[in-house]
Motif scaffolding. Structure first.
Motif, PDB file in Angstrom:
ATOM      1  N   PRO A  38      20.121  41.963  21.737  1.00 38.92           N
ATOM      2  CA  PRO A  38      19.709  41.818  23.133  1.00 38.92           C
ATOM      3  C   PRO A  38      19.463  43.190  23.754  1.00 38.92           C
ATOM      4  O   PRO A  38      20.118  44.170  23.403  1.00 38.92           O
ATOM      5  CB  PRO A  38      20.925  41.122  23.773  1.00 38.92           C
ATOM      6  CG  PRO A  38      21.639  40.468  22.635  1.00 38.92           C
ATOM      7  CD  PRO A  38      21.414  41.342  21.450  1.00 38.92           C
TER       8      PRO A  38
ATOM      9  N   ARG B 185      12.418  33.162   8.458  1.00 42.29           N
ATOM     10  CA  ARG B 185      12.869  32.999   9.846  1.00 42.29           C
ATOM     11  C   ARG B 185      13.293  34.364  10.367  1.00 42.29           C
ATOM     12  O   ARG B 185      14.258  34.962   9.892  1.00 42.29           O
ATOM     13  CB  ARG B 185      14.037  32.021   9.914  1.00 42.29           C
ATOM     14  CG  ARG B 185      13.666  30.602   9.506  1.00 42.29           C
ATOM     15  CD  ARG B 185      14.904  29.744   9.344  1.00 42.29           C
ATOM     16  NE  ARG B 185      15.561  29.493  10.634  1.00 42.29           N
ATOM     17  CZ  ARG B 185      16.861  29.224  10.756  1.00 42.29           C
ATOM     18  NH1 ARG B 185      17.635  29.207   9.688  1.00 42.29           N
ATOM     19  NH2 ARG B 185      17.383  28.989  11.931  1.00 42.29           N
ATOM     20  N   TRP B 186      12.534  34.852  11.349  1.00 46.00           N
ATOM     21  CA  TRP B 186      12.806  36.162  11.937  1.00 46.00           C
ATOM     22  C   TRP B 186      13.645  35.971  13.187  1.00 46.00           C
ATOM     23  O   TRP B 186      13.244  35.302  14.130  1.00 46.00           O
ATOM     24  CB  TRP B 186      11.493  36.853  12.305  1.00 46.00           C
ATOM     25  CG  TRP B 186      10.523  36.946  11.175  1.00 46.00           C
ATOM     26  CD1 TRP B 186       9.615  36.002  10.790  1.00 46.00           C
ATOM     27  CD2 TRP B 186      10.371  38.026  10.262  1.00 46.00           C
ATOM     28  NE1 TRP B 186       8.907  36.427   9.707  1.00 46.00           N
ATOM     29  CE2 TRP B 186       9.344  37.674   9.354  1.00 46.00           C
ATOM     30  CE3 TRP B 186      10.992  39.269  10.127  1.00 46.00           C
ATOM     31  CZ2 TRP B 186       8.919  38.512   8.332  1.00 46.00           C
ATOM     32  CZ3 TRP B 186      10.570  40.105   9.112  1.00 46.00           C
ATOM     33  CH2 TRP B 186       9.556  39.725   8.224  1.00 46.00           C
ATOM     34  N   PHE B 187      14.823  36.586  13.197  1.00 50.42           N
ATOM     35  CA  PHE B 187      15.678  36.495  14.366  1.00 50.42           C
ATOM     36  C   PHE B 187      15.367  37.656  15.315  1.00 50.42           C
ATOM     37  O   PHE B 187      14.787  38.659  14.917  1.00 50.42           O
ATOM     38  CB  PHE B 187      17.150  36.470  13.957  1.00 50.42           C
ATOM     39  CG  PHE B 187      17.521  35.220  13.212  1.00 50.42           C
ATOM     40  CD1 PHE B 187      16.957  34.011  13.558  1.00 50.42           C
ATOM     41  CD2 PHE B 187      18.413  35.246  12.153  1.00 50.42           C
ATOM     42  CE1 PHE B 187      17.287  32.845  12.880  1.00 50.42           C
ATOM     43  CE2 PHE B 187      18.751  34.094  11.466  1.00 50.42           C
ATOM     44  CZ  PHE B 187      18.191  32.886  11.838  1.00 50.42           C
ATOM     45  N   PRO B 188      15.759  37.563  16.568  1.00 52.86           N
ATOM     46  CA  PRO B 188      15.191  38.440  17.600  1.00 52.86           C
ATOM     47  C   PRO B 188      15.744  39.851  17.684  1.00 52.86           C
ATOM     48  O   PRO B 188      15.247  40.652  18.468  1.00 52.86           O
ATOM     49  CB  PRO B 188      15.506  37.675  18.898  1.00 52.86           C
ATOM     50  CG  PRO B 188      16.735  36.895  18.581  1.00 52.86           C
ATOM     51  CD  PRO B 188      16.594  36.493  17.145  1.00 52.86           C
TER      52      PRO B 188
ATOM     53  N   HIS C 253      21.756  40.345  13.356  1.00 51.40           N
ATOM     54  CA  HIS C 253      20.910  40.554  14.528  1.00 51.40           C
ATOM     55  C   HIS C 253      19.872  41.652  14.301  1.00 51.40           C
ATOM     56  O   HIS C 253      18.799  41.624  14.904  1.00 51.40           O
ATOM     57  CB  HIS C 253      21.773  40.927  15.735  1.00 51.40           C
ATOM     58  CG  HIS C 253      22.346  39.749  16.464  1.00 51.40           C
ATOM     59  ND1 HIS C 253      21.676  39.102  17.470  1.00 51.40           N
ATOM     60  CD2 HIS C 253      23.524  39.087  16.308  1.00 51.40           C
ATOM     61  CE1 HIS C 253      22.410  38.112  17.924  1.00 51.40           C
ATOM     62  NE2 HIS C 253      23.544  38.067  17.234  1.00 51.40           N
TER      63      HIS C 253
ATOM     64  N   GLN D 229      -0.140  38.063  14.817  1.00 48.38           N
ATOM     65  CA  GLN D 229       0.404  38.623  16.049  1.00 48.38           C
ATOM     66  C   GLN D 229      -0.517  39.695  16.631  1.00 48.38           C
ATOM     67  O   GLN D 229      -0.117  40.437  17.545  1.00 48.38           O
ATOM     68  CB  GLN D 229       1.787  39.235  15.763  1.00 48.38           C
ATOM     69  CG  GLN D 229       2.805  38.256  15.232  1.00 48.38           C
ATOM     70  CD  GLN D 229       3.135  37.157  16.223  1.00 48.38           C
ATOM     71  OE1 GLN D 229       3.236  37.408  17.417  1.00 48.38           O
ATOM     72  NE2 GLN D 229       3.271  35.928  15.731  1.00 48.38           N
TER      73      GLN D 229
ATOM     74  N   SER E  20      16.782  48.139  16.106  1.00 45.67           N
ATOM     75  CA  SER E  20      16.600  46.735  16.431  1.00 45.67           C
ATOM     76  C   SER E  20      15.152  46.360  16.202  1.00 45.67           C
ATOM     77  O   SER E  20      14.276  47.208  16.207  1.00 45.67           O
ATOM     78  CB  SER E  20      16.988  46.485  17.892  1.00 45.67           C
ATOM     79  OG  SER E  20      16.907  45.103  18.202  1.00 45.67           O
ATOM     80  N   ARG E  21      14.910  45.058  15.994  1.00 41.49           N
ATOM     81  CA  ARG E  21      13.546  44.637  15.707  1.00 41.49           C
ATOM     82  C   ARG E  21      12.657  44.798  16.923  1.00 41.49           C
ATOM     83  O   ARG E  21      13.045  44.495  18.027  1.00 41.49           O
ATOM     84  CB  ARG E  21      13.532  43.177  15.270  1.00 41.49           C
ATOM     85  CG  ARG E  21      14.212  42.973  13.920  1.00 41.49           C
ATOM     86  CD  ARG E  21      13.790  41.676  13.271  1.00 41.49           C
ATOM     87  NE  ARG E  21      14.609  41.470  12.081  1.00 41.49           N
ATOM     88  CZ  ARG E  21      15.706  40.736  12.047  1.00 41.49           C
ATOM     89  NH1 ARG E  21      16.128  40.145  13.114  1.00 41.49           N
ATOM     90  NH2 ARG E  21      16.367  40.604  10.920  1.00 41.49           N
TER      91      ARG E  21
END
Length: 392
Positions: free
Chosen positions: A382, A376-379, A354, A11, A391-392
């Protein structure tokens, strides 16, 4: 950590790894790996220099309470650098935790139920099952211990939080195989009793690993102090018709065995026939049939809520809040455990998924996930709901 660094680099993020002993160096080598060979009191200055010289803006560690990690986080915060703690998942078994700021007592998550009740979060995909991973864990641990035992001369000051000698581990894990078989035989009739005449009549106590640093987020110096308090309180305040069941942590079977201790406590406190101790009985079944769960801050507390079994938390845990856990002390819990707010639990669980849960394993890649970590990285939350929250 090597695979995680590869994923960061993909990344466009530079990654630096600090190795503390030869076992670390086995798994992470190359120009981006540094070896810390100094003393503990020299470590803060090393961390500060590294952050400044390399322009580091994020520090990751497995666990936030090991002494070197704790000091690194303290220095990082002082320099305005974000810190992130990896841990085994708050939700088991298909998740690991990656939380900004720290976990449990160091967590920055709100403890106000209304915060979670007010959220409306979208559904996430179902977790991909990890499957069996213990043999991977065993193999990597063996390699690390062999390196530590035979190649650690270049790290003269490092002290681990438990013995890492390979020959000691060979002995205890061979003993573990024998123990597992012996306990399975000794406990072969226990489950039928717990799901039959004792169903709904016993309090369940999951023991944490003897060297679990999460015990620091509690009033106890060690697991045995917790055991002593729970047994004494149950003897004084538990109903005569109730029982109590302690379950040994499966990853601690090789290192500790408390059978003699519980037999002694049963005699001392007049609990013979009411105090029980087991090792490998099926956890979900035990939780479904328990009257309540007593824990320091184990993630089993969240599993207990999933099954609708009330929980009292005697340490500091992210889930310890009104509606999820008992608000009184242990004696009042033994008298009236209360209930679990299923809707609040679901809102809290969804928030965790989340914000700080990663579908994956530290020891194996998920099938069908081609990234270096195989996770698996979730977002994260929102943007319109994050509102400054972790939060990520």
């Amino acid at each position: 950590m090597r695979r995680f660094a590869d994923e960061l680099r993909a990344q466009g993020i530079a990654a630096t790894k600090v190795n503390f002993h030869a076992g670390d160096a086995v798994f992470f080598r190359g120009p981006d790996a540094l070896s810390y060979r100094g003393r503990f009191d020299e470590w803060p200055a090393f961390v500060e220099r590294l952050i400044v010289e390399r322009g580091i803006d994020g520090v990751f560690a497995f666990g936030d309470c090991r002494p070197l990690h704790r000091m690194a986080f303290e220095v990082s915060r002082g320099l305005g650098v974000k810190v992130f703690a990896f841990e085994e998942g708050y939700l088991r078994p298909d998740w690991i935790t990656l939380e900004q700021g720290g976990v449990n007592g160091n967590s920055e998550m709100p403890r106000d139920p209304s915060f979670y009740e007010s959220l409306s979060l979208p559904d996430l995909p179902e977790a991909t099952p990890i499957g069996a991973s213990f043999h991977y864990n065993s193999w990597y641990s063996t390699l690390s211990a062999l390196a530590f035992t035979h190649l650690n001369g270049g790290y003269p000051h490092y002290q681990h939080h438990r013995p890492l000698n390979a020959w000691y581990h060979t002995f205890v894990w061979c003993r573990n195989v024998l123990r597992k078989r012996r306990f399975a035989w000794q406990e072969r009739h226990m489950m039928s009793e717990l799901t039959g005449p004792l169903s709904g009549r016993y309090f369940f106590v999951p023991l944490q690993v003897h060297c679990d640093f999460q015990i620091l987020h509690s009033p106890y110096d060690n697991v045995l102090q917790f055991v002593e308090e729970v047994v004494a309180t149950f003897a004084e305040h538990g109903r005569a018709s109730d029982h109590i069941l302690f379950k040994h942590h499966p990853m601690d079977r090789a290192y500790r065995e408390y059978g003699d201790l519980f037999r002694k406590h049963a005699r001392q406190y007049g609990l013979e026939g009411r105090l029980h101790y087991c090792h490998d009985l099926h956890l979900p079944t035990l939780l479904k049939n328990a009257k309540g769960t007593i824990t320091i801050n184990s993630t089993v507390g969240l599993s207990s809520m999933f099954h609708g079994t009330p929980v009292v938390c005697l340490g500091t845990a992210v889930y310890d809040m009104p509606g999820l856990t008992h608000r009184g002390d242990l004696s009042s819990f033994l008298d009236a455990p209360g209930t679990v707010d299923a809707q609040l639990y679901e809102s809290f669980r969804r928030y965790l998924l989340h914000v700080n849960q990663v579908n994956g394993s530290f020891y194996k890649r998920l099938p069908g996930v081609p990234t270096p970590t195989g996770a698996r990285w979730f977002p994260g939350l929102p943007a319109e709901l994050a509102d400054g929250s972790n939060s990520r």
